[in-house]
Design a protein around this motif. Structure first.
Motif, PDB file in Angstrom:
ATOM      1  N   SER A 170     -32.403   1.970   1.048  1.00 30.24           N
ATOM      2  CA  SER A 170     -31.584   1.366   0.002  1.00 30.24           C
ATOM      3  C   SER A 170     -30.120   1.578   0.357  1.00 30.24           C
TER       4      SER A 170
ATOM      5  N   ARG B  88     -22.692  -4.562   6.620  1.00 29.85           N
ATOM      6  CA  ARG B  88     -23.502  -5.550   7.368  1.00 29.85           C
ATOM      7  C   ARG B  88     -23.458  -5.264   8.866  1.00 29.85           C
TER       8      ARG B  88
ATOM      9  N   TYR C  27     -26.847  -3.509   6.971  1.00 30.93           N
ATOM     10  CA  TYR C  27     -27.094  -4.022   5.617  1.00 30.93           C
ATOM     11  C   TYR C  27     -27.409  -5.506   5.696  1.00 30.93           C
TER      12      TYR C  27
ATOM     13  N   GLY D   1     -28.251  -7.382   2.724  1.00 29.13           N
ATOM     14  CA  GLY D   1     -28.188  -7.953   1.371  1.00 29.13           C
ATOM     15  C   GLY D   1     -27.132  -8.997   1.215  1.00 29.13           C
TER      16      GLY D   1
END
Length: 53
Positions: free
Chosen positions: A6, A47, A51, A53
């Motif tokens: 997460s 990112r 990451y 998302g």
């Protein structure tokens, strides 16, 4: 079964945006090395570090 890390985006004590990556066991496995004035810059750095998302 695949465990998924997460990601947490938060502001530090100076009001700068930072990120941290947390493994399924609760351990922090990565974090931003600097604070960012804009959340979008912080997300872009995350990112570059995995990451999605």
């Amino acid at each position: 079964m695949t465990s998924v890390d997460s990601w947490e985006f938060y502001t530090d004590s100076e009001g700068k945006w930072r990120w941290r990556r947390i493994a399924s066991n609760g351990r922090i496995t990565g974090a931003s090395s600097q604070g960012y004035a804009n959340k979008s810059d912080c997300i872009e750095n995350a990112r570059r570090n995995g990451y999605q998302g």
